[in-house]
Scaffold this motif. Structure first.
Motif, PDB file in Angstrom:
ATOM      1  N   PRO A  22       0.809  -1.213   0.000  1.00 20.44           N
ATOM      2  CA  PRO A  22       0.000   0.000   0.000  1.00 20.44           C
ATOM      3  C   PRO A  22       0.848   1.272   0.000  1.00 20.44           C
ATOM      4  O   PRO A  22       0.468   2.266  -0.586  1.00 20.44           O
ATOM      5  CB  PRO A  22      -0.791  -0.104   1.305  1.00 20.44           C
ATOM      6  CG  PRO A  22      -0.790  -1.542   1.641  1.00 20.44           C
ATOM      7  CD  PRO A  22       0.477  -2.099   1.100  1.00 20.44           C
ATOM      8  N   GLN A  23       2.019   1.223   0.623  1.00 16.82           N
ATOM      9  CA  GLN A  23       2.837   2.430   0.692  1.00 16.82           C
ATOM     10  C   GLN A  23       3.366   2.864  -0.664  1.00 16.82           C
ATOM     11  O   GLN A  23       3.438   4.036  -0.955  1.00 16.82           O
ATOM     12  CB  GLN A  23       4.045   2.214   1.604  1.00 16.82           C
ATOM     13  CG  GLN A  23       3.818   2.751   2.975  1.00 16.82           C
ATOM     14  CD  GLN A  23       3.443   1.613   3.882  1.00 16.82           C
ATOM     15  OE1 GLN A  23       4.164   0.633   3.931  1.00 16.82           O
ATOM     16  NE2 GLN A  23       2.334   1.728   4.554  1.00 16.82           N
ATOM     17  N   ALA A  74       0.996   5.009  -2.215  1.00 17.37           N
ATOM     18  CA  ALA A  74       0.788   6.290  -1.549  1.00 17.37           C
ATOM     19  C   ALA A  74       1.934   7.244  -1.843  1.00 17.37           C
ATOM     20  O   ALA A  74       1.745   8.446  -1.922  1.00 17.37           O
ATOM     21  CB  ALA A  74       0.670   6.070  -0.040  1.00 17.37           C
ATOM     22  N   ALA A  75       3.121   6.699  -2.041  1.00 16.98           N
ATOM     23  CA  ALA A  75       4.304   7.554  -2.183  1.00 16.98           C
ATOM     24  C   ALA A  75       4.323   8.274  -3.515  1.00 16.98           C
ATOM     25  O   ALA A  75       3.750   7.834  -4.474  1.00 16.98           O
ATOM     26  CB  ALA A  75       5.573   6.718  -2.038  1.00 16.98           C
ATOM     27  N   ARG A  78       2.911  18.059  -1.746  1.00 15.87           N
ATOM     28  CA  ARG A  78       1.581  17.888  -2.326  1.00 15.87           C
ATOM     29  C   ARG A  78       0.691  19.088  -2.045  1.00 15.87           C
ATOM     30  O   ARG A  78      -0.424  18.954  -1.558  1.00 15.87           O
ATOM     31  CB  ARG A  78       0.912  16.635  -1.763  1.00 15.87           C
ATOM     32  CG  ARG A  78       1.647  15.396  -2.198  1.00 15.87           C
ATOM     33  CD  ARG A  78       0.812  14.218  -1.915  1.00 15.87           C
ATOM     34  NE  ARG A  78       1.629  13.024  -2.009  1.00 15.87           N
ATOM     35  CZ  ARG A  78       1.251  11.854  -1.570  1.00 15.87           C
ATOM     36  NH1 ARG A  78       0.081  11.711  -1.031  1.00 15.87           N
ATOM     37  NH2 ARG A  78       2.034  10.825  -1.697  1.00 15.87           N
ATOM     38  N   PRO A  99       8.789  -3.639   5.951  1.00 16.87           N
ATOM     39  CA  PRO A  99       7.841  -2.552   5.705  1.00 16.87           C
ATOM     40  C   PRO A  99       6.566  -2.980   4.996  1.00 16.87           C
ATOM     41  O   PRO A  99       5.590  -2.235   4.995  1.00 16.87           O
ATOM     42  CB  PRO A  99       8.641  -1.571   4.837  1.00 16.87           C
ATOM     43  CG  PRO A  99       9.715  -2.401   4.211  1.00 16.87           C
ATOM     44  CD  PRO A  99      10.045  -3.457   5.215  1.00 16.87           C
ATOM     45  N   LEU A 100       6.553  -4.152   4.377  1.00 13.59           N
ATOM     46  CA  LEU A 100       5.393  -4.530   3.575  1.00 13.59           C
ATOM     47  C   LEU A 100       4.301  -5.228   4.385  1.00 13.59           C
ATOM     48  O   LEU A 100       3.238  -5.518   3.867  1.00 13.59           O
ATOM     49  CB  LEU A 100       5.814  -5.453   2.423  1.00 13.59           C
ATOM     50  CG  LEU A 100       6.738  -4.853   1.368  1.00 13.59           C
ATOM     51  CD1 LEU A 100       6.870  -5.794   0.184  1.00 13.59           C
ATOM     52  CD2 LEU A 100       6.230  -3.509   0.898  1.00 13.59           C
ATOM     53  N   ARG A 110       1.353  -0.257   9.622  1.00 20.37           N
ATOM     54  CA  ARG A 110       2.594  -0.752   9.043  1.00 20.37           C
ATOM     55  C   ARG A 110       3.765   0.004   9.663  1.00 20.37           C
ATOM     56  O   ARG A 110       3.599   1.113  10.159  1.00 20.37           O
ATOM     57  CB  ARG A 110       2.590  -0.527   7.536  1.00 20.37           C
ATOM     58  CG  ARG A 110       1.860  -1.609   6.807  1.00 20.37           C
ATOM     59  CD  ARG A 110       1.468  -1.172   5.421  1.00 20.37           C
ATOM     60  NE  ARG A 110       0.205  -1.792   5.061  1.00 20.37           N
ATOM     61  CZ  ARG A 110       0.107  -3.028   4.571  1.00 20.37           C
ATOM     62  NH1 ARG A 110       1.185  -3.732   4.347  1.00 20.37           N
ATOM     63  NH2 ARG A 110      -1.063  -3.536   4.294  1.00 20.37           N
ATOM     64  N   SER A 139       6.001   1.894   8.649  1.00 20.19           N
ATOM     65  CA  SER A 139       6.258   3.282   8.276  1.00 20.19           C
ATOM     66  C   SER A 139       5.257   4.238   8.900  1.00 20.19           C
ATOM     67  O   SER A 139       5.439   5.446   8.841  1.00 20.19           O
ATOM     68  CB  SER A 139       6.207   3.407   6.759  1.00 20.19           C
ATOM     69  OG  SER A 139       4.939   3.019   6.302  1.00 20.19           O
TER      70      SER A 139
END
Lengths: 313, 278, 642
Positions: free
Chosen positions: A308-309, A312-313, B33, C420-421, C466, C468
């Motif tokens: 998911p990150q 998002a990044a 952003r 991280p995943l 997660r 992060s």
């Protein structure tokens, strides 16, 4: 994830406008008489005049573009100059061929590439050298040539597979598969080596990361580290790589379609390019752009599920 | 409360009492952003000639952002930066180049602060090449001088950064800052990446250099224990805001803000007087 | 003539590297053959000899003939000039546009960067082949026009590569320092950035050449661009495809030549990059810089006296025991000791601190204990016992059974310590189920319990996050929870606070203390921070250059240090030093592994050095009840002071 998917779709509109505009406004750069340039040096004056008329080359280019755009919104991409057929009608029947080719190649390359890459990462020096050579071969050997040798081996020598033509899935699924095997293999060769290389590098990178050492230090099995943690990182990378390679893949698909006589979008564009059938090429441009956007969207969704990150990044 | 006369050692103070660096109401926002996230808000501080002011805070406090803004590496969103009475907030081009004669920097990472492809001499000559057309011999002489100032032999000029230890590299970085004889050096965590035994060497070097050259320091650090040895005054930043300001003695003896007290506790100084030397 | 000597030196350097010399020679020969085809080719490109059609290689036709009996070699030579010209047009356009743009937007960022990157995104989504087909149709099959388009289409990719490399180099502090010195964008780019990324640009230029070569030959192969009978490499492949039934031969040299040319380009690009990189990586330069007395490792190791471990501070119920452990690594310069003669014991419920500066071997000791030494490093002397069992002969399976359950690990950087995943919940459940057979639901409950144990408020929310999405301090708590999942008997904590903010550091130390009190777990705390050691540890071991130099109760070590190094290190601590006077310092630096002196490793920097210090390895001695030190003066000094 939905945000990025939405972005992809929204971005598709200016992309389509941009690509189609390019196909028109490039004509401005043609030195001298566009109709003569398109028709070729051997075209008779009558033919050139006809071409000029058919392509409306006597009208200002922006007017032509505007007219084309208005029709295109309604799904009408104009008429082929050589066959008088409707461009969208002719291309719709060809879309399936190109899609089969591109999707089958990507899937095959992903599976085979990751398996080879993981095997290569665990092998010794000999495996490493082989893998290095294979990855250079993948980058350097033309798809046309791979196809050529494939035809020679599997058709000319062994008579196993057809060298030419396409069987629709509806006609005979087995025949469809056989007609696709060689073209897909020729196309996948390069992609497999790219993906195998990425897999190998990503695997080495992940396995040297701190969190892997910590997993080991706290008793998690090598199997779980490799097939759960590392494979997930590899998948993210490899799907992204496949997405980045789509455009190159389409380019190679055009060549391969031509070699194997597959009635896809690519061979239509090639025929049109040699006969100056501009409306058809413009149509193929639209279809290709849609294919790129659509497949990238699918790959994005897959990456988003895994990480998911990243999205998002 | 910033005007205590505790710093009577600063005999180099400008007769007019004008601060060398005067930061007024400075805000910096980073744009991500479209949203502007303020890294520092309405920060004011001043440094007099020959003085060391410490800027203390943890990661995310905005302390490095302030340092970068003073150096012109990050644009200020609001407020002004006066150097020697002149507004240099948005100095660019030739003015910034001119200013760089007077304002220099030493950064944290001793590994990344020197270009590995250049010899130490080439790195040290860089500011001289920008600012003057001195002859080669003059440049070489100046390089030898600054190397001597930081306690390195002249031959160091011919060697590459990888041939030096972390502490030595930090000395070289300090030498580069000294080449132009600046009046202010912004030191961004200059010792936090160094081992304890080397940290002390570098801290002492800062003290000695100030005594010999009268340079001012804006000393950015997370460590109040380190800062105590150098700074006359301390400014504490917390999430972009100034939460405490005062002379070093005041802050150590009587910190007002709870955050400062937590920092002091973390530094092993809980309002107690400094332990005597062993 | 300096120029000639420089040239000769460069040439010699190049020729010594086959990975540069071989592809360079191949490409050079191809260029000569192509552009000199008019004089060198055995036949004109169009000369047909129907009697010798589709012939294999012979003296007359070294590469055989095609279906019209034309000489393949001659046609390849004539076709080559076009091929190379095409590649040059495309790649030069790409480089000339992309490199300056990439450098500028990488260094300056700002609105131009945003606009160009957006544009690049769009251009990179264009199916380039179709544009090429249109251009060929519009421009009377002009390959030049097609190459201009390829060159322009490749700009965004190259620009992004240059930009991201520039960003990376631009983050280096020396670039900031150069700007502070007054250098403008262009000068920074030329002086500091470009030299660093030249290798990368060369590699990508090589790839661009290969891409252009393949596209150009592909275009010709499908009958566009160069019109037969004019020779082109792609067109010759297409020719060959029509006569496969009769002979495969003509296809071999054509496709083969393309592949060889492409491979030569790639290998050359990689080789040049590697050659440039060596200039600052120091890989080759480090070896000759080696200083005197590189202690012949094996010899030195053998010469170290086996220390009697009777000195070990009384640790009841030892959970782990290291006795005289030496770790040796195989490096390019031979076997090098990383730690030497390290002994330590940690008893149940006790905390032992390993303290020292970076590179002294603290972490290596911890990894030796966990059986996780980096590749190439091994325990070459001494024994490691865990729970009374010598683990020296353990295989991977036995180690795995031990890790997590008996001995667990917490590392320095919490933000990279967790995958991280995956969600925190997933990671914790995995850790739990590694040690206990639990259902998913039970594992979740246990995961919650662990988060509560490490004092994380709102564990249910955190389970879904997660790595992060949480702070460094929180991540370190999670790491500790993961380590606790197998209810270990000893926890090895390698600098668990170093990467954290100072105010958080204390909380983590206190948490570890609390957990230890509640569970009776033993703790080996590795840290460079005396405060952490003082707060957490019963016993402290001071390490210097691979050896334990002093050990004893933490209090005693910190208040009455015996070894000169400990004394000086404590004095140099700015926290403890007096304000207003110079901080006491230790001159010099810690010698790296491989450069340890034969005798006392600290001797070079020690003001109390006597002759005995440098003659032979020094053993640990126990001059007093609480005192263990590796110093020839230790006993005497104690007598003097008592």
């Amino acid at each position: 994830m939905w945000r990025t998917s939405g972005m992809r779709i929204v971005q598709a509109v200016p992309l389509l406008l941009f690509v189609s505009a390019l196909t028109f406004f490039l004509q401005l750069f043609v030195p001298g008489d566009a109709a003569r340039s398109i028709g070729g040096l051997n075209a008779s004056p009558q033919a050139v005049a006809a071409l000029r008329h058919r392509l409306h080359l006597d009208q200002p280019v922006w007017e032509r573009y505007w007219a084309w755009l208005k029709d295109a919104v309604h799904g009408d991409l104009g008429q082929s100059i050589s066959s008088n057929e409707s461009v969208s009608g002719a291309l719709n029947t060809r879309l399936g061929v190109t899609l089969s080719l591109v999707i089958a190649t990507t899937l095959l390359a992903l599976v085979v590439g990751v398996v080879l890459g993981m095997a290569g990462a665990r092998g010794g020096r000999a495996t490493r050298v082989t893998a290095d050579i294979a990855s250079i071969a993948g980058m350097t050997v033309p798809a046309f040539w791979v196809g050529l040798l494939g035809i020679w081996i599997f058709n000319t020598r062994w008579g196993l597979l057809p060298a030419n033509g396409y069987v629709f899935f509806g006609t005979s699924p087995g025949g469809w598969l056989r007609s696709l095997l060689l073209p897909v293999a020729a196309l996948a060769f390069a992609l497999v080596t790219v993906i195998a290389k990425q897999t190998r590098e990503q695997l080495a990178d992940v396995l040297s990361r701190d969190f892997v050492r910590n997993l080991r230090a706290n008793g998690v099995s090598e199997r779980s580290i490799l097939f759960k943690h590392a494979l997930r990182h590899v998948s993210v990378t490899v799907l992204t790589v496949a997405g980045n390679n789509l455009i190159g893949l389409l380019g190679a698909a055009v060549v391969v379609e031509e070699l194997f006589g597959l009635p896809g979008l690519g061979s239509a564009a090639v025929t049109a390019a040699s006969s100056g059938d501009i409306p058809v090429i413009q149509g193929v441009a639209v279809y290709f752009t849609l294919i790129v956007v659509g497949l990238n969207l699918l790959l994005d969704l897959a990456v988003g599920r895994l990480n998911p990150q990243a999205v998002a990044a | 409360m910033t005007t205590t006369d505790a710093t009577d050692t600063t005999d180099t103070t400008d007769a007019t009492g004008r601060p060398l660096l005067d930061v007024r109401g400075l805000s910096v926002s980073y744009h991500r952003r479209g949203k502007g996230t303020p890294a520092i808000r309405d920060v004011s501080l001043d440094i007099r000639p020959g003085e060391t002011v410490a800027l203390v805070g943890e990661s995310g406090s905005g302390k490095s952002t302030l340092g970068r803004a003073v150096l012109g590496l990050t644009p200020a969103t609001r407020g002004t930066i006066l150097f020697d009475g002149q507004d240099v907030t948005h100095a660019a081009g030739a003015r910034r180049r001119e200013l760089s004669k007077s304002v220099q920097a030493v950064f944290q990472d001793p590994n990344g602060s020197l270009n590995p492809a250049l010899t130490v001499g080439q790195t040290l000559a860089e500011p001289l090449l920008v600012h003057s057309r001195d002859e080669r011999s003059v440049v070489l002489e100046r390089i030898r001088e600054v190397l001597a100032l930081v306690g390195l032999p002249g031959e160091a000029a011919g060697r590459y950064p990888r041939q030096f230890s972390g502490g030595q590299r930090q000395r070289i970085a300090i030498a580069r800052a000294l080449v132009m004889s600046p009046r202010l050096i912004v030191c961004d965590e200059p010792v936090s990446a160094l081992d304890l035994s080397v940290q002390a060497q570098v801290l002492n070097l800062f003290t000695t250099l100030q005594r010999e050259t009268g340079v001012s320091y804006l000393f950015i650090s997370h460590d109040l224990a380190v800062v105590r040895h150098l700074a006359q005054r301390i400014v504490v930043l917390y999430r972009g805001d100034v939460v405490e300001k005062g002379t070093t003695e005041e802050v150590y003896a009587d910190a007002r803000h709870p955050y400062t007290r937590r920092l002091l506790a973390a530094a092993g100084i809980e309002g107690a007087p400094a332990p005597s030397a062993r | 003539m300096p120029d000639v000597s420089v040239l000769r030196r460069v040439l010699r350097r190049v020729l010594r590297r086959p990975r540069i010399a071989i592809p360079a020679v191949i490409l050079l020969l191809e260029l000569i053959a192509s552009f000199g085809a008019r004089w060198l080719a055995p036949y004109p490109p169009q000369q047909a000899d129907f009697t010798a059609a589709l012939a294999g290689p012979s003296a007359k036709h070294p590469l055989g003939t095609d279906r019209l009996g034309r000489d393949v070699l001659s046609r390849l030579m004539y076709g080559g000039a076009d091929t190379f010209r095409e590649i040059a047009i495309a790649v030069v356009i790409t480089l000339v546009v992309a490199v300056p743009l990439g450098l500028v937007i990488g260094l300056r960022r700002g609105p131009l960067d945003a606009v160009l990157m957006r544009t690049a995104d769009v251009v990179m989504s264009i199916p380039g082949i179709i544009l090429l087909l249109i251009v060929l149709a519009l421009f009377a099959q002009s390959m030049t026009a097609a190459m201009v388009v390829i060159g322009l289409l490749s700009v965004p990719g190259m620009m992004r590569v240059v930009r991201s490399a520039t960003l990376t180099v631009g983050r280096e502090t020396y670039v900031a320092a150069a700007r502070v010195s007054g250098l403008g964008t262009w000068r920074v780019a030329r002086r500091h950035v470009l030299p660093r990324i030249t290798g990368l640009i060369l590699v990508n230029a090589a790839l661009a050449c290969v891409g252009t070569l393949l596209i150009a030959s592909g275009i010709n192969a499908i009958g566009l661009g160069v019109k037969p009978p004019a020779p082109s490499w792609g067109g010759m492949m297409a020719d060959a495809s029509q006569t496969l039934n009769e002979s495969v031969w003509p296809a071999i040299p054509t496709g083969g030549l393309i592949a060889v040319t492409a491979a030569a380009l790639i290998v050359l690009g990689d080789g040049l990059r590697d050659m440039l990189a060596e200039r600052w990586s120091g890989a080759s330069a480090a070896a000759p810089a080696r200083r005197r007395r590189a202690s012949g490792p094996a010899v030195a190791a053998a010469a170290v006296p086996e220390s009697d471990d009777a000195w070990l501070p009384a640790e009841p119920n030892p959970v782990v025991r290291l006795t005289g452990v030496t770790v040796t690594a195989d490096t390019a310069a031979g076997a090098v000791d990383l730690i030497s003669d390290v002994s330590l014991t940690v008893g149940q419920g006790r905390t032992v601190g390993l303290v020292g500066e970076s590179g002294c071997g603290k972490s290596m000791t911890g990894l030796a204990l966990l059986g996780l030494l980096p590749n190439g490093a091994r325990v070459s002397l001494g024994t490691v016992e865990i729970d009374g069992v010598d683990v020296g002969s353990f295989d991977a399976v036995k180690w795995r059974a031990l890790r997590g359950g008996t001995i667990a690990f917490v590392s320095q950087e919490p933000m990279v310590a967790l995958d991280p995943l995956f969600t925190i919940g997933h990671l914790l459940r995995e850790a739990v189920r590694t040690h206990e057979k639990l259902s998913r639901r039970q594992a979740t409950l246990r995961a919650r319990e662990l988060l509560t144990q490490v004092q994380i408020p709102d564990p249910d929310r955190v389970l879904k996050l997660r790595p992060s999405q949480i702070s460094g301090g929180m991540a370190q708590r999670v790491s500790i929870a993961v380590a606790l999942a197998g209810r270990p008997r000893i926890l090895v904590a390698d600098e668990p606070t170093t990467a954290l903010d100072v105010t958080v550091q204390r909380e983590i130390v206190q948490l570890l203390r609390t957990i230890q009190r509640d569970t009776g777990m033993a703790l080996l705390m590795i840290s460079h921070d005396w405060d952490v050691i003082a707060e957490a540890c019963d016993t402290a071991l001071v390490m210097y250059a691979g050896q334990v130099v002093e050990a004893g109760p933490t209090d005693r070590v910190m208040t009455a240090p015996v070894h000169p190094y400990t004394r000086r290190l404590l004095a140099a601590n700015p926290r403890l030093a007096a304000v207003g006077e110079p901080i006491p310092t230790i001159p010099g630096t810690v010698p790296p592994p491989g450069q340890w002196p034969v005798g006392c490793h600290f001797a070079d920097r020690c003001p109390d050095r006597v002759d005995r210090c440098t003659q032979a390895p020094i053993a640990l001695t126990r001059p007093g009840d609480d005192v263990v030190a590796r110093c020839v003066l230790a006993g005497e000094e104690l007598e003097v002071s008592s």
